[in-house]
Design an enzyme around this catalytic site. Structure first.
Site, PDB file in Angstrom:
ATOM      1  N   HIS A 151       0.867  -1.195   0.000  1.00  0.00           N
ATOM      2  CA  HIS A 151       0.000   0.000   0.000  1.00  0.00           C
ATOM      3  C   HIS A 151       0.892   1.231   0.000  1.00  0.00           C
ATOM      4  O   HIS A 151       1.492   1.573   1.017  1.00  0.00           O
ATOM      5  CB  HIS A 151      -0.904   0.015   1.231  1.00  0.00           C
ATOM      6  CG  HIS A 151      -1.906   1.125   1.215  1.00  0.00           C
ATOM      7  ND1 HIS A 151      -3.111   1.043   1.874  1.00  0.00           N
ATOM      8  CD2 HIS A 151      -1.906   2.347   0.630  1.00  0.00           C
ATOM      9  CE1 HIS A 151      -3.796   2.167   1.689  1.00  0.00           C
ATOM     10  NE2 HIS A 151      -3.064   2.977   0.934  1.00  0.00           N
ATOM     11  N   LEU A 181       2.581   7.351  -4.319  1.00  0.00           N
ATOM     12  CA  LEU A 181       3.772   7.955  -4.919  1.00  0.00           C
ATOM     13  C   LEU A 181       3.507   9.339  -5.497  1.00  0.00           C
ATOM     14  O   LEU A 181       4.438  10.034  -5.878  1.00  0.00           O
ATOM     15  CB  LEU A 181       4.337   7.040  -6.013  1.00  0.00           C
ATOM     16  CG  LEU A 181       4.963   5.739  -5.513  1.00  0.00           C
ATOM     17  CD1 LEU A 181       5.353   4.851  -6.682  1.00  0.00           C
ATOM     18  CD2 LEU A 181       6.173   6.010  -4.626  1.00  0.00           C
ATOM     19  N   ARG A 182       2.225   9.727  -5.590  1.00  0.00           N
ATOM     20  CA  ARG A 182       1.852  11.024  -6.167  1.00  0.00           C
ATOM     21  C   ARG A 182       2.330  11.121  -7.618  1.00  0.00           C
ATOM     22  O   ARG A 182       2.431  10.130  -8.319  1.00  0.00           O
ATOM     23  CB  ARG A 182       2.395  12.177  -5.313  1.00  0.00           C
ATOM     24  CG  ARG A 182       2.119  12.072  -3.827  1.00  0.00           C
ATOM     25  CD  ARG A 182       0.656  11.946  -3.467  1.00  0.00           C
ATOM     26  NE  ARG A 182       0.448  12.121  -2.022  1.00  0.00           N
ATOM     27  CZ  ARG A 182      -0.579  11.631  -1.368  1.00  0.00           C
ATOM     28  NH1 ARG A 182      -1.501  10.925  -2.008  1.00  0.00           N
ATOM     29  NH2 ARG A 182      -0.716  11.845  -0.070  1.00  0.00           N
ATOM     30  N   ASN A 187      -5.099   7.223  -6.510  1.00  0.00           N
ATOM     31  CA  ASN A 187      -5.847   8.457  -6.214  1.00  0.00           C
ATOM     32  C   ASN A 187      -5.066   9.703  -6.618  1.00  0.00           C
ATOM     33  O   ASN A 187      -4.759  10.579  -5.813  1.00  0.00           O
ATOM     34  CB  ASN A 187      -6.263   8.517  -4.741  1.00  0.00           C
ATOM     35  CG  ASN A 187      -5.091   8.486  -3.782  1.00  0.00           C
ATOM     36  OD1 ASN A 187      -4.054   7.889  -4.068  1.00  0.00           O
ATOM     37  ND2 ASN A 187      -5.257   9.107  -2.625  1.00  0.00           N
ATOM     38  N   LYS A 206      -9.101  -0.557  -6.351  1.00  0.00           N
ATOM     39  CA  LYS A 206      -9.201   0.109  -5.059  1.00  0.00           C
ATOM     40  C   LYS A 206     -10.574   0.735  -4.863  1.00  0.00           C
ATOM     41  O   LYS A 206     -11.041   1.518  -5.692  1.00  0.00           O
ATOM     42  CB  LYS A 206      -8.115   1.196  -4.969  1.00  0.00           C
ATOM     43  CG  LYS A 206      -8.119   2.012  -3.672  1.00  0.00           C
ATOM     44  CD  LYS A 206      -7.753   1.162  -2.464  1.00  0.00           C
ATOM     45  CE  LYS A 206      -7.827   1.948  -1.158  1.00  0.00           C
ATOM     46  NZ  LYS A 206      -6.559   2.547  -0.758  1.00  0.00           N
ATOM     47  N   HIS A 226      -4.841  -0.835   5.726  1.00  0.00           N
ATOM     48  CA  HIS A 226      -4.468  -0.001   6.881  1.00  0.00           C
ATOM     49  C   HIS A 226      -5.466  -0.123   8.033  1.00  0.00           C
ATOM     50  O   HIS A 226      -6.042   0.860   8.478  1.00  0.00           O
ATOM     51  CB  HIS A 226      -4.245   1.459   6.488  1.00  0.00           C
ATOM     52  CG  HIS A 226      -5.292   2.090   5.609  1.00  0.00           C
ATOM     53  ND1 HIS A 226      -6.639   1.947   5.803  1.00  0.00           N
ATOM     54  CD2 HIS A 226      -5.171   2.895   4.532  1.00  0.00           C
ATOM     55  CE1 HIS A 226      -7.296   2.627   4.891  1.00  0.00           C
ATOM     56  NE2 HIS A 226      -6.426   3.211   4.100  1.00  0.00           N
ATOM     57  N   ASP A 243       1.260   2.615   3.564  1.00  0.00           N
ATOM     58  CA  ASP A 243       0.393   3.763   3.283  1.00  0.00           C
ATOM     59  C   ASP A 243       1.200   5.056   3.318  1.00  0.00           C
ATOM     60  O   ASP A 243       0.694   6.114   3.709  1.00  0.00           O
ATOM     61  CB  ASP A 243      -0.785   3.823   4.259  1.00  0.00           C
ATOM     62  CG  ASP A 243      -1.876   4.806   3.821  1.00  0.00           C
ATOM     63  OD1 ASP A 243      -1.905   5.161   2.624  1.00  0.00           O
ATOM     64  OD2 ASP A 243      -2.685   5.221   4.669  1.00  0.00           O
TER      65      ASP A 243
END
Length: 348
Positions: free
Chosen positions: A17, A20-21, A45, A103, A178, A251
């Site tokens: 999980h 990395l943007r 995301n 996801k 998480h 995360d």
């Protein structure tokens, strides 16, 4: 696993999980993961989110372009589920080896989740297809109704969403990501072989007192939020037991310092540089280092049906100080445990 008192040698771990943007942030953070981990499940995301095969292929290439020479790292891409997603697109991505998993973000549960799913019923055709083709579902397990207390959102999700979903789609593989509560730890432990969980280092090391007593510590603020100590202890006991359906998922979620240290700060801990040593510290404190390698390097691949990594890394037990900050193009990043002295670190 070889475990003399000062060195831990383990099979190369994976991070199941990871955020990395994109852009400059991506270039800054990737090496902290790629130097340690063989693979990572990369969260979708972005803005806009990764919802097509083409977007995932392009994002994967952007990641690979930032991996330093000498690092052997494979990003495992995920699809962001939306109410309008075409099941055929998802299946195509899975069959072509682009998507490893999909996801489920409840709408507005966390950073960049406004496109998320409004209800499980809205994506039932997609979930049915995933069950049919054996594609894992990764779940941010919190309800988002405004009237439900933020500390109760995970427990309520289990009873109102997760359990009905698993009763309806009994063959669907689910990762409860998480997890932060005793409720979730018990639920996963009591589940069958198609249910697994990841746990972050911050939820094993800290509880809400650490974040709120004596001043607000924004760099411990993440979602799901840290809970009371009885929940932290339940998570620690779960990993220390050697339970084989719980595995490493940091995360790690970087935000520039000014977005964390503000009047309305972002959720997320950038723990990629320090996570593995943090996990080792917890396992040592729980007298469970014999289960450390499985948590980091074996349980995840087994659940996903992937081979374990064939290389090894070493952690050394010697005090080191974590950097106060990491340079970004026009700001800084504050890593998890910034400025603190840590007991375990990855041998360079």
């Amino acid at each position: 696993m070889t475990a003399p008192s000062q060195v831990l040698k383990i099979r190369r771990p994976d991070d199941w999980h990871l955020h990395l943007r994109d852009g400059d942030m991506l270039k800054t953070v990737v090496p902290y993961t790629s130097e340690i981990y063989g693979r990572a499940i990369v969260m979708p995301n972005l803005a806009p989110p990764v919802t097509t095969v083409e977007a995932a292929v392009a994002y994967r290439q952007r990641i690979l372009d930032t991996v330093p020479a000498g690092h052997d790292f494979t990003p495992l891409m995920t699809c962001y589920l939306t109410d309008s997603l075409d099941p055929n697109e998802l299946e195509r991505g899975f069959n072509e080896g682009v998507f490893t998993a999909a996801k489920l973000y409840p709408a507005n549960a966390t950073t960049n989740s406004s496109h998320g799913v409004t209800s499980v019923d809205a994506i039932m055709p997609v979930l049915e297809r995933m069950e049919k083709i054996g594609m894992p579902l990764l779940v941010h397990g919190e309800v988002t109704h405004a009237d439900i207390d933020i500390f109760d959102r995970e427990a309520r999700f289990i009873e109102s969403v997760m359990e009905p979903l698993r009763q309806r789609l009994t063959a669907l593989k689910v990762v409860f990501e998480h997890i932060t509560t005793k409720d979730a730890a018990d639920y996963v432990r009591d589940g069958n072989e198609r249910l697994a969980a990841t746990i972050t280092p911050q939820h094993l090391m800290f509880n809400r007192n650490h974040m709120l007593v004596g001043g607000v510590r924004p760099h411990l603020y993440c979602l799901p939020i840290l809970k009371r100590n009885i929940h932290q202890q339940a998570l620690r006991e779960l990993v220390a037991s050697g339970f084989n359906r719980v595995f490493l998922g940091t995360d790690s979620a970087p935000h520039a310092r000014h977005r964390k240290e503000s009047s309305c700060g972002c959720a997320g801990c950038f723990n990629a540089p320090t996570a593995l040593g943090s996990y080792a510290t917890v396992f040592e404190e729980m007298n469970a280092l014999q289960h450390f390698e499985a948590f980091c390097s074996v349980n995840g691949p087994q659940f996903y049906g992937l081979p374990v990594n064939d290389t090894f890394i070493e952690l050394v037990r010697e005090e080191q100080q974590v950097a106060e900050s990491i340079a970004l193009t026009d700001d800084t990043l504050v890593p998890f445990l910034a400025g603190e002295t840590v007991r375990w670190s990855v041998k360079q």
